[in-house]
Design an enzyme around this catalytic site. Sequence first.
Site, mmCIF file in Angstrom:
data_model
loop_
_atom_site.group_PDB
_atom_site.id
_atom_site.type_symbol
_atom_site.label_atom_id
_atom_site.label_comp_id
_atom_site.label_asym_id
_atom_site.label_seq_id
_atom_site.Cartn_x
_atom_site.Cartn_y
_atom_site.Cartn_z
ATOM 1 C CB SER A 39 45.984 66.794 75.560
ATOM 2 O OG SER A 39 47.150 66.647 74.753
ATOM 3 N N GLY A 40 43.992 65.623 72.727
ATOM 4 C CA GLY A 40 43.394 66.078 71.485
ATOM 5 C C GLY A 40 42.003 66.623 71.743
ATOM 6 C CE LYS A 56 32.787 57.156 68.716
ATOM 7 N NZ LYS A 56 31.849 58.144 68.156
ATOM 8 C CB SER A 108 29.670 62.566 71.137
ATOM 9 O OG SER A 108 30.455 61.390 70.901
ATOM 10 C CB ALA A 132 35.699 66.817 70.296
ATOM 11 C CE LYS A 163 32.209 57.165 64.293
ATOM 12 N NZ LYS A 163 32.685 58.555 64.321
ATOM 13 C CB THR A 179 30.416 60.098 61.342
ATOM 14 O OG1 THR A 179 30.297 59.863 62.745
ATOM 15 C CG2 THR A 179 31.881 60.125 60.987
#
Length: 332
Positions: free
Chosen positions: A9-10, A105, A135, A137, A188, A245
């Site tokens: 639930s992060g 990741k 992506s 969050a 990355k 990133t």
Amino acid sequence: MAKISVLGSGAWGTALAMLLSDNGHEVLLWSPFAEHTEELRRTRKSSALGGLELPAGMQFTSDMKKAGERQDAIVLATASVYTRGVARELRPYVKTGQLLVCVAKGIEEKSLLFQTDEVQEEIPDAVVACLSGPSHAEEVARRLPTTCVAGAADSAVAEQVQELFMNRVFRVYTSTDVKGIELGGAVKNVIALAAGIADGLGYGDNTKAALITRGIAETARLGVKIGAHWETFAGLTGIGDLIVTCASMHSRNRRAGILIGRGKPVEEAMREVGQVVEGVYSAKAALALAEREQVEMPIVDVVNRVLFSELPAAEAVRMLMERDPIAEWNYL
């Protein structure tokens, strides 16, 4: 409509749960912390996403049995360092052929396995896929246009994941190059630490561009050596994920790197960021994998020295700049 559990639930797990709920699926968001689950039920807002309101139909639990049983798909969205432990806890409740989607990741430091490999090792009867790409969050939760790649050894499984996640603001491509996708996603974060360190030292756009392009070059070298496809590193889960990133302040790896570049110890930088800094955990594993495969990764090497051997950040940059002159590509 599918029944889907999201474990974690992060920020990332919650953003994906919101996306899946938008797509009409019956979504259950799992947290290991009962007090956090109760907070989500009571407020229906995510503190991990700055207080964003959660979809009305989303449900919450801290019961792994409830999250694991009778689901069409289960998304593993905890930080990569917890993936194996969560998979082991989930295993008793997973049916044969259960679809599991890894969205973290990282490379496991001890085994040098990727996320899908760890999960498959713990739950051998499951069907394991991954979802990765540029992506953040925070932007997915705000429904900003985003593209990702669903990866699985079986293209039909990748297409199943694509169908679950894709909508008008979240475009999903498919790939069978799982190794390439997961390597790009893990390394990355290490390169983003380097980019942040350069920012913290006060360097400019030229330095950032050099780190991004040479970072993808050394990642691709390792990827091809372990059987990944070169084209993957020119795509969303390679150069795409690396750019976002290294360039964004949403990136916890870049933020930690900035603090390290300004002279803060690694542990203090991680505490100040306040979230798991995946690149710190993947750095040793990425270097160990490169050494095992006899692939040179100079940026990953100096990041490890800065993180774990007290090499001054400015000295690390000097070491990179003063390496022996070579051609940019071997074919030249």
